[in-house]
Scaffold this motif. Sequence first.
Motif, PDB file in Angstrom:
ATOM      1  N   TYR A 170      -4.041  31.749  59.551  1.00 17.93           N
ATOM      2  CA  TYR A 170      -2.864  31.849  58.681  1.00 17.93           C
ATOM      3  C   TYR A 170      -1.588  31.323  59.341  1.00 17.93           C
ATOM      4  O   TYR A 170      -0.509  31.373  58.739  1.00 17.93           O
ATOM      5  N   ASP A 171      -1.721  30.831  60.553  1.00 19.85           N
ATOM      6  CA  ASP A 171      -0.577  30.163  61.190  1.00 19.85           C
ATOM      7  C   ASP A 171      -0.318  28.804  60.554  1.00 19.85           C
ATOM      8  O   ASP A 171       0.763  28.226  60.732  1.00 19.85           O
ATOM      9  N   ASP A 172      -1.316  28.268  59.833  1.00 16.95           N
ATOM     10  CA  ASP A 172      -1.202  26.946  59.203  1.00 16.95           C
ATOM     11  C   ASP A 172      -1.396  27.104  57.690  1.00 16.95           C
ATOM     12  O   ASP A 172      -2.526  27.160  57.198  1.00 16.95           O
ATOM     13  N   PRO A 173      -0.293  27.179  56.908  1.00 16.28           N
ATOM     14  CA  PRO A 173      -0.379  27.404  55.451  1.00 16.28           C
ATOM     15  C   PRO A 173      -1.193  26.323  54.738  1.00 16.28           C
ATOM     16  O   PRO A 173      -1.925  26.622  53.796  1.00 16.28           O
ATOM     17  N   GLN A 174      -1.062  25.063  55.179  1.00 22.09           N
ATOM     18  CA  GLN A 174      -1.818  23.988  54.526  1.00 22.09           C
ATOM     19  C   GLN A 174      -3.328  24.173  54.721  1.00 22.09           C
ATOM     20  O   GLN A 174      -4.131  23.938  53.808  1.00 22.09           O
ATOM     21  N   LEU A 175      -3.724  24.595  55.914  1.00 18.44           N
ATOM     22  CA  LEU A 175      -5.129  24.853  56.202  1.00 18.44           C
ATOM     23  C   LEU A 175      -5.657  25.990  55.333  1.00 18.44           C
ATOM     24  O   LEU A 175      -6.759  25.912  54.779  1.00 18.44           O
ATOM     25  N   VAL A 176      -4.819  27.037  55.189  1.00 23.07           N
ATOM     26  CA  VAL A 176      -5.208  28.185  54.368  1.00 23.07           C
ATOM     27  C   VAL A 176      -5.440  27.747  52.932  1.00 23.07           C
ATOM     28  O   VAL A 176      -6.421  28.134  52.288  1.00 23.07           O
ATOM     29  N   ARG A 177      -4.516  26.888  52.409  1.00 20.92           N
ATOM     30  CA  ARG A 177      -4.638  26.419  51.029  1.00 20.92           C
ATOM     31  C   ARG A 177      -5.921  25.580  50.859  1.00 20.92           C
ATOM     32  O   ARG A 177      -6.672  25.750  49.895  1.00 20.92           O
ATOM     33  N   ALA A 178      -6.178  24.697  51.813  1.00 26.40           N
ATOM     34  CA  ALA A 178      -7.363  23.841  51.738  1.00 26.40           C
ATOM     35  C   ALA A 178      -8.649  24.665  51.822  1.00 26.40           C
ATOM     36  O   ALA A 178      -9.615  24.424  51.082  1.00 26.40           O
ATOM     37  N   LEU A 179      -8.638  25.657  52.719  1.00 23.11           N
ATOM     38  CA  LEU A 179      -9.812  26.515  52.859  1.00 23.11           C
ATOM     39  C   LEU A 179     -10.053  27.331  51.591  1.00 23.11           C
ATOM     40  O   LEU A 179     -11.196  27.530  51.166  1.00 23.11           O
ATOM     41  N   GLY A 180      -8.952  27.811  50.987  1.00 19.58           N
ATOM     42  CA  GLY A 180      -9.074  28.592  49.754  1.00 19.58           C
ATOM     43  C   GLY A 180      -9.662  27.767  48.619  1.00 19.58           C
ATOM     44  O   GLY A 180     -10.532  28.241  47.874  1.00 19.58           O
ATOM     45  N   GLU A 181      -9.192  26.510  48.485  1.00 20.40           N
ATOM     46  CA  GLU A 181      -9.715  25.638  47.434  1.00 20.40           C
ATOM     47  C   GLU A 181     -11.196  25.329  47.669  1.00 20.40           C
ATOM     48  O   GLU A 181     -12.002  25.325  46.733  1.00 20.40           O
ATOM     49  N   ARG A 182     -11.513  25.053  48.943  1.00 20.96           N
ATOM     50  CA  ARG A 182     -12.907  24.750  49.272  1.00 20.96           C
ATOM     51  C   ARG A 182     -13.790  25.969  49.029  1.00 20.96           C
ATOM     52  O   ARG A 182     -14.935  25.847  48.573  1.00 20.96           O
ATOM     53  N   HIS A 183     -13.245  27.161  49.310  1.00 22.09           N
ATOM     54  CA  HIS A 183     -13.974  28.405  49.113  1.00 22.09           C
ATOM     55  C   HIS A 183     -14.345  28.589  47.644  1.00 22.09           C
ATOM     56  O   HIS A 183     -15.491  28.926  47.303  1.00 22.09           O
ATOM     57  N   GLU A 184     -13.363  28.346  46.746  1.00 17.90           N
ATOM     58  CA  GLU A 184     -13.628  28.479  45.311  1.00 17.90           C
ATOM     59  C   GLU A 184     -14.648  27.437  44.837  1.00 17.90           C
ATOM     60  O   GLU A 184     -15.525  27.719  44.024  1.00 17.90           O
ATOM     61  N   GLU A 185     -14.503  26.230  45.371  1.00 18.61           N
ATOM     62  CA  GLU A 185     -15.427  25.153  45.007  1.00 18.61           C
ATOM     63  C   GLU A 185     -16.863  25.494  45.410  1.00 18.61           C
ATOM     64  O   GLU A 185     -17.817  25.300  44.638  1.00 18.61           O
ATOM     65  N   LEU A 186     -17.014  26.031  46.634  1.00 14.27           N
ATOM     66  CA  LEU A 186     -18.346  26.390  47.123  1.00 14.27           C
ATOM     67  C   LEU A 186     -18.934  27.559  46.351  1.00 14.27           C
ATOM     68  O   LEU A 186     -20.139  27.608  46.083  1.00 14.27           O
TER      69      LEU A 186
END
Length: 645
Positions: free
Chosen positions: A603-619
Motif C-alpha cells: 500500500y506504499d504504492d497506490p498505483q500498484l494497489v489499483r492495478a492489483l485490485g483490477e487484476r484481482h477482480e478480473e481473475l
Amino acid sequence: MLTATALAKTHGSRHLFRDVSIQLSPGRRVALVGANGVGKTTLIEILLGTQDPDAGNVHRPINLSIGYLPQELEDELIGTVLEVTLQGAAQIVALEQRLLELQEKLTGLDGADQDQALSEYGETQSHFEQLGGYAIESEAQRILAGLGFDQDSVHRDVRELSGGWRMRVALAKLLLAEPDVLILDEPTNHLDVDSVAWLEEQLSTWTGCILFVSHDRDFIDCVANRVVELDGHSSHEYVGGFSDFVAGREARLAQLEAAATHQNRKVSETERFIERFRYKASKARQVQSRVKALERLDRIEVPDSKQLNAKFEFPLPRRSSRVVVEFEDAAAGYDNETVLSDVSIVIERGRKVALVGPNGAGKTTLLRLLLGELDATRGKARLGNKVDYARFAQHLAEVFNVHRTVLQEFKASIGDQGERNLRTVLGGFGFRGEQVDQKIADLSGGERTRLALAITMANPVNLLILDEPTNHLDLPSCDRLEDALNAYPGTLILVTHDRHLIRNVADALIVVRDGTATWHEGVDEHLLRPVPKTAEPGPTSVTSTNKHNEAREDRRNEARRRNQMHEATKALRGELHQVERAWEKAEEELAQLQTQLGDSATYDDPQLVRALGERHEELKDNAADLMEMYETIQRRLFRKQAEFD
C-alpha cells in the motif's frame, strides 16, 4: 482367504515397496503388474511364505491350499506326462491305490476280517466317487490336450521334454489340483496362441482365487477382474481388466499430478514466507513452525513419464532386394518324416509378418528352412539378394558373461564402432544412468531379455527375426519394443503368442498348421483366437463349453463397450483436463495476488494497489467462468458415459 496388510520390503539400500495390502478371496482373479525390478516376484514369495516382509503381516488359514507356478521350475518332475499331472490330484490317486490294495486283500479274507475290509472298501469307494475319482484321468487328459499334448506325448517321460513343455506339465498338474489360491508367474511364456486361448477359457471361470503376473494385455483383459500395480513405491488396485486399469491409472495419475502441483504451490508459499521473515525476530516462532512443517511434509511423487516414452532409433541398414524371403513349393522334415510341405510364400521388402500356430506345428522348422540351417526335401527356400539378418532367441540371454556390466556386455557383443553413444542406445531399451553399470549377474530375467533384444537390434540389418521377444518382459518394456518394431525400417518376421504386439506391429500373418504354412494378408482376429480344444463331445462338455463361450463373449462385449466409451469421451476428457488446469492456474494467481494485497508494504504504492485490485477482480471473474465451464463439460461427460450403460 489369504490377506496381506501393510507389507514393506527393502533390498539393501533400495526400498522395493511399502504399505502394500492385498486380499485373495474366492472369485478374485488378480493380475499383478509393474516394471521389472519393482518386487513382483518378491511379493509373491512373501505371500507364499518363502520370504519374510520387513513390515506388515500375511494371514493364511491353516487349511488353505496354494498352488504356485514360477517362471522357472526348481523341482524335478519325475514320471510320464500323465503321471506327473495326476500328482495334482494326490488325494484321489491315494484313494485309488487304497482301493486296489483292498481288492487284493479281500481275496484272502473271510468272516469278520472280510466284513471289516468290505466296509472300508465301501467307505473308500464312496469317498473316491464323491471326489470324481473315476473321471480324474479323463480330466487330466482334457487339460493336457488343451495345453498342446497329443495322445502319444502324454506317455513320454517328462525328463525327455524341453523346459517349455515341462512348464506345461507343471501347469497341468496345478490346474488338476484346483487349489484354493492359484499363483502363476508369467503362465503364457511357453504357450502358443491355441493354448493361451484354451487357458483363458479355464481361468476366466475359475471358482477359486487367482493371482498372476503377465505382460499379455489380452490375457489380462480376458482373465482378470482386478489389477494390482506395483509402481516402485507402493501398490494400487483397480477393479476390472486391463482396459479398466489403463483408464483408472490415467485418472489416478492426473489426480496425483494435480495434487503434487497444489502441494508444490503451498511449499513455494511457505518457503517464500520463511525466506522473507527468516531474520525478523517478531516472526521467529512462525518461521520455525513452517520449517518444521516442511521437514515433516510427505512429498507427493508423480511417476516419471519418460520411462514410457523412450524411443529406439535404428541404424539405417542397406537396401535389400524386393523379395526378401521366398518359399516355392517347399517341404522339410527330420529323419524321413515330413513336418511341412506345399509351402509357397513370398515376403517382400518392408513387410512386418507374424508367424503363428501351435507349438510343434513347424514354426521353428520354417525359420531354419529360410535361414539355410535345414535343407528343403522338395522345392526351394531362399533369402533374397543383399539380405542381412539378425535373429533373437531366448537362449541369447542365458549366455551372457555375468561378471561384465550391461555396457561392457553390450559393447563386446555388437563391437564398438565409436560412431554411436552406446549409453544412448541402451537408454532406448530402458537402461539409464547407473543401470548400464549394473553387473549382468544382478539383472532380472526381464532385464536380461531387454539387453539381448538391444544387442540383436543394435547393428544395421534389413531382416529382423524375433522368436518370442516379450517373454519375461514387463509392460513398459513391451511398449518400448512395440515402438521400436514400428520404427524399424527393414523387414520383420515375428514369432510370438502376444496378440496385442501382433495386432499393433504386423501387417500380415503366416499361419503354420496342419503340416503347411499359409499367407494371410492383414491380421485376422479369428486367426489370433483359434477355437479352443475341448474334450470329446458329450452333454456335459458341450454345456460347459457353451457356458465358457457365453462368458467369454460377455467379457469381450464389456471390454468393447469400455473401449468405445473411452474413445467417445476422449475429447471431452481432454477438454475437461485443459479447463481444470486453466482454473487451477487462475486460482493460483488469485492466491498470489491475495497474499500480495495482504502485505502492508504493497500500500506504499497506490498505483500498484489499483492495478492489483483490477487484476484481482478480473481473475475472480475468470475463475468463476472456468468453474462454470468445468461443471458444464463434466455434465456433458456424464451424459456421454451414460449412453454406454
